[in-house]
Design a protein around this motif. Structure first.
Motif, mmCIF file in Angstrom:
data_model
loop_
_atom_site.group_PDB
_atom_site.id
_atom_site.type_symbol
_atom_site.label_atom_id
_atom_site.label_comp_id
_atom_site.label_asym_id
_atom_site.label_seq_id
_atom_site.Cartn_x
_atom_site.Cartn_y
_atom_site.Cartn_z
ATOM 1 N N ASN A 136 3.924 13.177 11.974
ATOM 2 C CA ASN A 136 3.007 13.839 11.048
ATOM 3 C C ASN A 136 2.809 13.021 9.775
ATOM 4 O OD1 ASN A 136 2.471 15.997 12.712
ATOM 5 N ND2 ASN A 136 4.099 17.263 11.863
ATOM 6 N N LEU A 137 3.864 12.365 9.311
ATOM 7 C CA LEU A 137 3.721 11.494 8.145
ATOM 8 C C LEU A 137 2.787 10.327 8.447
ATOM 9 C CD1 LEU A 137 7.316 11.324 6.682
ATOM 10 C CD2 LEU A 137 5.264 11.991 5.466
ATOM 11 N N VAL A 138 2.930 9.765 9.624
ATOM 12 C CA VAL A 138 2.061 8.647 10.010
ATOM 13 C C VAL A 138 0.615 9.112 10.037
ATOM 14 C CG1 VAL A 138 1.476 7.058 11.869
ATOM 15 C CG2 VAL A 138 3.859 7.430 11.264
ATOM 16 N N LYS A 139 0.371 10.277 10.620
ATOM 17 C CA LYS A 139 -0.991 10.827 10.667
ATOM 18 C C LYS A 139 -1.528 11.052 9.258
ATOM 19 C CE LYS A 139 -0.544 13.169 15.099
ATOM 20 N NZ LYS A 139 -0.347 14.472 15.749
ATOM 21 N N LYS A 140 -0.651 11.561 8.387
ATOM 22 C CA LYS A 140 -1.043 11.863 7.010
ATOM 23 C C LYS A 140 -1.574 10.617 6.298
ATOM 24 C CE LYS A 140 1.120 13.822 2.852
ATOM 25 N NZ LYS A 140 2.373 14.428 2.358
ATOM 26 N N TYR A 141 -0.970 9.469 6.582
ATOM 27 C CA TYR A 141 -1.340 8.234 5.895
ATOM 28 C C TYR A 141 -2.167 7.290 6.758
ATOM 29 C CZ TYR A 141 1.826 9.825 2.305
ATOM 30 O OH TYR A 141 2.422 10.572 1.328
ATOM 31 N N SER A 142 -2.634 7.751 7.893
ATOM 32 C CA SER A 142 -3.360 6.868 8.811
ATOM 33 C C SER A 142 -4.728 6.444 8.281
ATOM 34 C CB SER A 142 -3.508 7.515 10.185
ATOM 35 O OG SER A 142 -4.317 8.658 10.071
ATOM 36 N N SER A 143 -5.238 7.166 7.306
ATOM 37 C CA SER A 143 -6.560 6.829 6.780
ATOM 38 C C SER A 143 -6.504 5.839 5.616
ATOM 39 C CB SER A 143 -7.276 8.107 6.336
ATOM 40 O OG SER A 143 -6.544 8.727 5.299
ATOM 41 N N ILE A 144 -5.359 5.244 5.394
ATOM 42 C CA ILE A 144 -5.226 4.276 4.294
ATOM 43 C C ILE A 144 -6.251 3.150 4.476
ATOM 44 C CG2 ILE A 144 -3.727 2.493 3.294
ATOM 45 C CD1 ILE A 144 -1.343 4.317 3.932
ATOM 46 N N LYS A 145 -7.070 2.943 3.457
ATOM 47 C CA LYS A 145 -8.100 1.901 3.510
ATOM 48 C C LYS A 145 -7.791 0.751 2.554
ATOM 49 C CE LYS A 145 -11.305 4.148 6.073
ATOM 50 N NZ LYS A 145 -10.552 4.689 7.151
ATOM 51 N N ASN A 146 -7.058 1.053 1.483
ATOM 52 C CA ASN A 146 -6.728 0.059 0.468
ATOM 53 C C ASN A 146 -5.994 -1.113 1.123
ATOM 54 O OD1 ASN A 146 -5.454 -1.406 -1.568
ATOM 55 N ND2 ASN A 146 -5.119 0.402 -2.844
ATOM 56 N N SER A 147 -6.543 -2.316 0.977
ATOM 57 C CA SER A 147 -5.955 -3.484 1.646
ATOM 58 C C SER A 147 -4.536 -3.770 1.172
ATOM 59 C CB SER A 147 -6.840 -4.719 1.452
ATOM 60 O OG SER A 147 -6.950 -5.031 0.082
ATOM 61 N N ASN A 148 -4.206 -3.385 -0.063
ATOM 62 C CA ASN A 148 -2.834 -3.569 -0.550
ATOM 63 C C ASN A 148 -1.841 -2.692 0.215
ATOM 64 O OD1 ASN A 148 -3.790 -5.316 -2.487
ATOM 65 N ND2 ASN A 148 -3.900 -3.749 -4.071
ATOM 66 N N LEU A 149 -2.340 -1.585 0.745
ATOM 67 C CA LEU A 149 -1.465 -0.641 1.442
ATOM 68 C C LEU A 149 -1.424 -0.869 2.951
ATOM 69 C CD1 LEU A 149 -2.240 2.679 -0.457
ATOM 70 C CD2 LEU A 149 -0.276 1.186 -0.729
ATOM 71 N N LEU A 150 -2.175 -1.830 3.452
ATOM 72 C CA LEU A 150 -2.178 -2.073 4.896
ATOM 73 C C LEU A 150 -0.792 -2.394 5.459
ATOM 74 C CD1 LEU A 150 -5.602 -3.786 5.609
ATOM 75 C CD2 LEU A 150 -4.878 -1.452 6.134
ATOM 76 N N PRO A 151 0.049 -3.179 4.779
ATOM 77 C CA PRO A 151 1.405 -3.397 5.314
ATOM 78 C C PRO A 151 2.188 -2.087 5.445
ATOM 79 C CG PRO A 151 0.925 -5.014 3.615
ATOM 80 C CD PRO A 151 -0.193 -4.012 3.600
ATOM 81 N N ILE A 152 1.970 -1.160 4.504
ATOM 82 C CA ILE A 152 2.621 0.153 4.561
ATOM 83 C C ILE A 152 2.126 0.914 5.787
ATOM 84 C CG2 ILE A 152 2.846 2.391 3.397
ATOM 85 C CD1 ILE A 152 4.318 0.280 1.810
ATOM 86 N N LYS A 153 0.804 0.928 5.956
ATOM 87 C CA LYS A 153 0.216 1.627 7.106
ATOM 88 C C LYS A 153 0.725 1.008 8.413
ATOM 89 C CE LYS A 153 -4.243 2.739 9.205
ATOM 90 N NZ LYS A 153 -5.690 2.618 9.069
#
Length: 168
Positions: free
Chosen positions: A106-123
Motif C-alpha cells: 500500500n505504501l508503494v501504491k501511495k507513492y507510485s505517482s511520483i513524477k519529480n525526477s529527484n524522487l525517482l530513486p526513491i520510487k
C-alpha cells in the motif's frame, strides 16, 4: 510528552542516544504526536542516529497521529539510504507476514505517482521492495504447494504399501 531519547535525536547526539538505549530507553516510545525517535531521526536527517536506532527499532510501519510511518518520512525526506536499509532488512529476515506485506504494498501504491525526477530513486527503491515482497509471497505459495504435493504423494505411497502388505 517528549522523552530524553527524542531530545538526543533532535540534537543529533549519537553518544547520548547510545547511552540512553544501553540504559533501557525504549526506542519505540512515542511523543504526544505519535512520533518515534526513528521517525524523528529521518525528519531531522540524522543518518548516524537512524543507524543506531534502526538496530533496535524495526517497526517501520508504526503510525503517528497523522497516520504516517517511518517509511512515509523516508520518502518525504528523500532518505534513499533508509529505504535501502528497510529493503535489506526485509530480505535478510524474509518478512512474510501478510499484514506487513499489504502495508508495504500500500505504501508503494501511495507513492507510485511520483513524477519529480529527484524522487525517482526513491520510487524505484519502493518498487524494488514491492517486487521483493511479491516474489517472496509467490515463493511461499509455490513452496506450500510443493509440500502439499509431496505430502500427498507420500501418503499415496504409504497406502499402496499397506495394500501390498495386506494382499501379500
Amino acid at each position: 510528552g517528549i522523552t530524553p531519547l527524542h531530545i538526543a535525536v533532535r540534537l543529533g547526539n549519537d553518544e547520548i542516544v547510545k547511552t540512553l538505549l544501553d540504559n533501557k530507553a525504549d526506542p519505540t516510545i512515542t511523543d504526544d504526536d505519535g512520533y518515534t525517535p526513528l521517525m524523528k531521526s529521518i525528519i531531522f536527517k540524522k543518518d548516524n542516529i537512524f543507524n543506531i536506532l534502526s538496530i533496535r527499532d524495526k517497526n517501520f510501519l508504526l503510525t503517528n497521529k497523522d497516520g504516517e510511518n517511518a517509511i512515509d518520512y523516508m520518502v518525504k525526506y528523500e532518505c534513499l539510504k533508509c529505504l535501502n536499509y528497510v529493503f535489506n532488512y526485509l530480505k535478510e529476515n524474509n518478512i512474510r507476514a501478510k499484514l506487513d506485506r499489504d502495508k508495504y504494498i500500500n505504501l508503494v501504491k501511495k507513492y507510485s505517482s511520483i513524477k519529480n525526477s529527484n524522487l525517482l530513486p526513491i520510487k524505484n527503491k519502493l518498487n524494488e521492495i514491492a517486487d521483493y515482497i511479491n516474489n517472496k509471497n509467490l515463493e511461499i505459495i509455490q513452496t506450500n504447494r510443493l509440500v502439499k504435493k509431496t505430502s500427498s504423494n507420500l501418503n499415496s505411497k504409504k497406502k499402496l504399501k499397506k495394500l501390498r502388505i495386506r494382499k501379500g
